[in-house]
Design a protein around this motif. Sequence first.
Motif, mmCIF file in Angstrom:
data_model
loop_
_atom_site.group_PDB
_atom_site.id
_atom_site.type_symbol
_atom_site.label_atom_id
_atom_site.label_comp_id
_atom_site.label_asym_id
_atom_site.label_seq_id
_atom_site.Cartn_x
_atom_site.Cartn_y
_atom_site.Cartn_z
ATOM 1 N N GLU A 20 -6.383 -1.127 0.856
ATOM 2 C CA GLU A 20 -6.036 -1.938 -0.306
ATOM 3 C C GLU A 20 -7.296 -2.436 -1.016
ATOM 4 O O GLU A 20 -8.350 -2.604 -0.399
ATOM 5 N N LEU A 21 -7.149 -2.697 -2.308
ATOM 6 C CA LEU A 21 -8.238 -3.203 -3.136
ATOM 7 C C LEU A 21 -7.713 -4.349 -3.983
ATOM 8 O O LEU A 21 -6.589 -4.306 -4.480
ATOM 9 N N LEU A 22 -8.540 -5.399 -4.139
ATOM 10 C CA LEU A 22 -8.217 -6.510 -5.011
ATOM 11 C C LEU A 22 -9.325 -6.676 -6.029
ATOM 12 O O LEU A 22 -10.487 -6.889 -5.682
ATOM 13 N N ASP A 23 -8.960 -6.539 -7.298
ATOM 14 C CA ASP A 23 -9.893 -6.712 -8.407
ATOM 15 C C ASP A 23 -9.515 -8.020 -9.092
ATOM 16 O O ASP A 23 -8.568 -8.077 -9.870
ATOM 17 N N GLN A 24 -10.248 -9.086 -8.783
ATOM 18 C CA GLN A 24 -9.817 -10.409 -9.203
ATOM 19 C C GLN A 24 -11.024 -11.302 -9.394
ATOM 20 O O GLN A 24 -11.968 -11.277 -8.583
ATOM 21 N N GLY A 25 -11.011 -12.118 -10.446
ATOM 22 C CA GLY A 25 -12.094 -13.058 -10.670
ATOM 23 C C GLY A 25 -13.402 -12.345 -10.891
ATOM 24 O O GLY A 25 -13.540 -11.498 -11.763
ATOM 25 N N THR A 26 -14.398 -12.682 -10.076
ATOM 26 C CA THR A 26 -15.714 -12.050 -10.200
ATOM 27 C C THR A 26 -15.962 -11.044 -9.089
ATOM 28 O O THR A 26 -17.080 -10.559 -8.946
ATOM 29 N N ARG A 27 -14.939 -10.717 -8.288
ATOM 30 C CA ARG A 27 -15.178 -9.879 -7.124
ATOM 31 C C ARG A 27 -14.224 -8.695 -7.061
ATOM 32 O O ARG A 27 -13.057 -8.814 -7.428
ATOM 33 N N VAL A 28 -14.740 -7.576 -6.591
ATOM 34 C CA VAL A 28 -13.923 -6.432 -6.223
ATOM 35 C C VAL A 28 -14.058 -6.268 -4.722
ATOM 36 O O VAL A 28 -15.152 -6.034 -4.211
ATOM 37 N N ARG A 29 -12.956 -6.409 -4.006
ATOM 38 C CA ARG A 29 -13.002 -6.358 -2.550
ATOM 39 C C ARG A 29 -12.054 -5.291 -2.026
ATOM 40 O O ARG A 29 -10.974 -5.088 -2.569
ATOM 41 N N VAL A 30 -12.461 -4.648 -0.952
ATOM 42 C CA VAL A 30 -11.682 -3.586 -0.323
ATOM 43 C C VAL A 30 -11.496 -3.931 1.144
ATOM 44 O O VAL A 30 -12.415 -4.440 1.797
ATOM 45 N N ALA A 31 -10.309 -3.671 1.662
ATOM 46 C CA ALA A 31 -10.051 -3.945 3.079
ATOM 47 C C ALA A 31 -8.908 -3.072 3.555
ATOM 48 O O ALA A 31 -8.145 -2.524 2.759
ATOM 49 N N ASN A 32 -8.808 -2.948 4.888
ATOM 50 C CA ASN A 32 -7.665 -2.293 5.520
ATOM 51 C C ASN A 32 -6.735 -3.355 6.070
ATOM 52 O O ASN A 32 -7.170 -4.260 6.790
ATOM 53 N N ALA A 33 -5.464 -3.269 5.725
ATOM 54 C CA ALA A 33 -4.456 -4.177 6.276
ATOM 55 C C ALA A 33 -4.067 -3.673 7.660
ATOM 56 O O ALA A 33 -3.499 -2.583 7.785
ATOM 57 N N PRO A 34 -4.366 -4.430 8.740
ATOM 58 C CA PRO A 34 -4.104 -3.920 10.092
ATOM 59 C C PRO A 34 -2.655 -3.508 10.325
ATOM 60 O O PRO A 34 -2.396 -2.451 10.889
ATOM 61 N N LEU A 35 -1.688 -4.352 9.871
ATOM 62 C CA LEU A 35 -0.284 -4.043 10.133
ATOM 63 C C LEU A 35 0.556 -4.253 8.881
ATOM 64 O O LEU A 35 0.484 -5.296 8.233
ATOM 65 N N THR A 36 1.350 -3.251 8.562
ATOM 66 C CA THR A 36 2.295 -3.319 7.448
ATOM 67 C C THR A 36 3.581 -2.645 7.914
ATOM 68 O O THR A 36 3.540 -1.537 8.452
ATOM 69 N N ARG A 37 4.704 -3.325 7.711
ATOM 70 C CA ARG A 37 5.973 -2.769 8.176
ATOM 71 C C ARG A 37 7.069 -3.023 7.162
ATOM 72 O O ARG A 37 6.971 -3.914 6.322
ATOM 73 N N GLY A 38 8.133 -2.253 7.307
ATOM 74 C CA GLY A 38 9.277 -2.478 6.447
ATOM 75 C C GLY A 38 10.329 -1.418 6.609
ATOM 76 O O GLY A 38 10.181 -0.468 7.393
ATOM 77 N N TYR A 39 11.383 -1.572 5.856
ATOM 78 C CA TYR A 39 12.510 -0.643 5.948
ATOM 79 C C TYR A 39 13.146 -0.507 4.577
ATOM 80 O O TYR A 39 12.844 -1.269 3.643
ATOM 81 N N GLY A 40 14.034 0.451 4.458
ATOM 82 C CA GLY A 40 14.685 0.669 3.188
ATOM 83 C C GLY A 40 15.825 1.650 3.296
ATOM 84 O O GLY A 40 16.091 2.222 4.366
ATOM 85 N N ALA A 41 16.499 1.839 2.181
ATOM 86 C CA ALA A 41 17.628 2.771 2.119
ATOM 87 C C ALA A 41 17.718 3.328 0.710
ATOM 88 O O ALA A 41 17.235 2.713 -0.248
ATOM 89 N N GLU A 42 18.344 4.490 0.605
ATOM 90 C CA GLU A 42 18.519 5.108 -0.710
ATOM 91 C C GLU A 42 19.729 6.032 -0.675
ATOM 92 O O GLU A 42 20.079 6.587 0.374
ATOM 93 N N VAL A 43 20.379 6.161 -1.815
ATOM 94 C CA VAL A 43 21.542 7.028 -1.919
ATOM 95 C C VAL A 43 21.559 7.650 -3.309
ATOM 96 O O VAL A 43 21.140 7.023 -4.289
ATOM 97 N N GLU A 44 22.024 8.897 -3.393
ATOM 98 C CA GLU A 44 22.197 9.601 -4.662
ATOM 99 C C GLU A 44 23.595 10.208 -4.682
ATOM 100 O O GLU A 44 24.020 10.848 -3.719
ATOM 101 N N PHE A 45 24.282 10.006 -5.810
ATOM 102 C CA PHE A 45 25.657 10.473 -5.960
ATOM 103 C C PHE A 45 25.784 11.231 -7.273
ATOM 104 O O PHE A 45 25.288 10.781 -8.314
ATOM 105 N N SER A 46 26.445 12.372 -7.243
ATOM 106 C CA SER A 46 26.715 13.154 -8.450
ATOM 107 C C SER A 46 28.161 13.608 -8.418
ATOM 108 O O SER A 46 28.673 14.021 -7.366
#
Length: 822
Positions: free
Chosen positions: A645-671
């Motif tokens: 991830e990168l944050l471009d904000q204020g007077t600084r550009v900073r880069v870092a790795n987010a150690p843990l990111t999680r989530g879930y989701g769903a999707e459907v398509e109908f015709s």
Amino acid sequence: MKKSIRFWLACWLAMWSWCVNPVLAQGQPTVLTGRVVRAANGDPLVGASVFVKGTKRGTITDRAGRYRFILTEPVTIVARFVGLRDVEVTLLPTGKPIEQNFEMVSNETQLADVMVAANRQDEYLQKVPVAASVVGRRDLERRSIYNTMESLNNTPNLITDSWLNSQVSFSIRGLSTVFDNVGFESTVALYIDDVYFSRSFAFNQTLMDIDRVEVLRGPQGTLFGKNTIGGVIHVISEKPEMTNDGQIELNYGNYNFRQIRAKLNRQLVKNKLAIRLTSALSLRDGFVTDRTPSIEALNKTNFFGFRGSLLFTPSDRVTLTLRGNYGRDNKAENTFVYTSKPDYNPVGVPADEGLTTNQNAPVEFFRDQYGGMGKLEIKLGRNTLTAISALNSSVDSYLSDNDISAADASRWGRSQGLRTFSQELRINSPRDQKFAYVAGLYYLNERISAADTFTLNKGFLPVAARLLGAPIANANQFTSEGYTTDAVIESQSTAGFVSGALELTPKLRLSGGLRLTTETRQLAYYQRLRHQLVNGVPFNIIDLYASTIGSKASPVTRQITDLALSYDVGMDYRFTSNLMGYAKFVRGFKGAGFNTAPIKDSESGGLVFRPEYVNNYELGLKAKPTERIQVNGAIFYTDYKDKQELLDQGTRVRVANAPLTRGYGAEVEFSAMLKRFRLDVSAGYLNLKFIDFPFGTDDNGNPVNYAGNRLLKAPDVTLSVAPEYTVPLNDKLRVYLGLNINHTGKAYNDISNSELLARVPASIINGRVALVPANGKWSLAFWGKNLTNKLYIQHGWEYEFGDQVAWSRPRYYGMEVYLNFR
């Protein structure tokens, strides 16, 4: 890179010389057998007609869908079944038995059986255990879709945005990549005709001569490579055909929109050689108005491009496709406005109102893109050997008023370039056999460059005094200070992959794949400051943003090497011929990278960031109970490690790795499709958050952790409803009426989840009315997009000299004329 090109060229020429001179034994009696089946599910078609075109000679299929008769001369064989489209194939007698199977698809009164190349070869969508959406040629025409971003509006859990022609962001299932730093490769893999583009600024948006756009959601690392953690967007253009025809499309709309697209197909040698040429010219005025006439006069879009492709089929077992393309943009619309509020007015000018701004420099933009590829396909028995070679280049430059206001506080410009050579060699079996496989080798060589130029001008002095905590000495003599940042990345990537599916029973199939990737990258980086001196003393205002790092003669260098294994394992079960369920686990990988943005410290600013990995678990169902109804859906859980991830904000550009990111989701398509009515509906839901994300300290030295924040470009809900109705006026004329309603829930545009910059929930309504004759030789259409004139923030930044946002496009409409020549 030159040695690699010569090596692959030698291999390619050797294969070509081996196969271009086949000898076929013609005129001998040949036994022709095969099966006729329904493409959607493989069911045999009983009583289908199989006959020689132009004659009464033929037969019908038995209970297993099989047929048999004798060939003595070159003929065109036709398979026909009520309610399905005819299929034709030209065959030559060889003296040996020939097996020719036919897969029949629906006619225009039913839902078409959609093709997708998720396994690197065309298959029917309902047979592939992958969450995929396909926007076909029919959809592109009937929805008046003119660029890649518009084509993806109906895909669940996918959003796009662009604040400049060369800066495009694609987010699939909440996974996206910052698009203003060339050191970050895209998390969503971008392909055009099997050729990979690692940066979205080299991905041409204007669609010309497109057969379909495929979206594969979720990691696709085994077959499509390392940078597919979010998914794959694959644009597949039309192939030359052994026919003579052409088409011209004319468009005119508000904002002085003018567009011409044309294509021409010619058969040069009967059944052997064909060529297709396409071109496009697109012109439009900007929708954000600048109060300064001289600046507003340059606020335009201007694109021209063409593509050419050649198809050569010297025999029934060899196909060679050559493609070339060129595109040029030499103007760009401004999409930004200044948004500072009355209680926060750092440069002393009021916020812009609506879509009107008052800047002191025009947006200057130029982009040149060109490339070519060759694809050789050789039939080896039932298997196919494929070799793909490609060269591509993209260069662009951009310069603008960086503070986006009447105060002349700052200017910013960038030039960037990408040169790539890629080579893929793979072999695959037919997907209908008991054990089906794909295996291959892949090589990619890239050179990516970026040069940023930034200037602080007199209008920045009030901000500088506040940041420094003291008045600026000799302020009346200050004119400007700035920096120049230059970065060059050399990258080589090699991979070997294998994927297979084993049929354990007629209903149950196991699948799995491995891809071993090794890559090496080198960075050469330097940053030079430009100070203004008064009596030999610099102001040092630019030091708020950057510091001297390396030099042109002696840049700072970094090198990273990755060796990673991507893999997947899954199973699918066919409950009936029309209902399939699947379960899948995928391990994805995206390599380490470089921060090429301006920084204050080569170490703490983070020139290098670690690779990222993802584990994705997915369950899905695909159902087509009748030829008029289709439902596909999936649920998934994503576990991310070290997300870049990168944050471009204020007077600084900073880069870092987010150690843990999680989530879930769903999707459907109908015709669903009735006699004259069609309805397409898609919906997606996302819940992805950073679980642990320490991100240095704030301006006061306090530790920052973004745990609990939602990912950027990850809306909680997406919904699309697209009804379409056909009204026959008489036996020669029809009217098509269509709507396209797309709703996107709230999404943040930065990892700090700034409410000021957030994308608000918005529903966009598009519509189209078209008059079309039964013979399809022409059409006249009126279209409108964003009919309710809903505006939302596409992207934005928080800077010390004021906040700025890029608005979505307001209501626009126009008229379209198609002319077809046959």
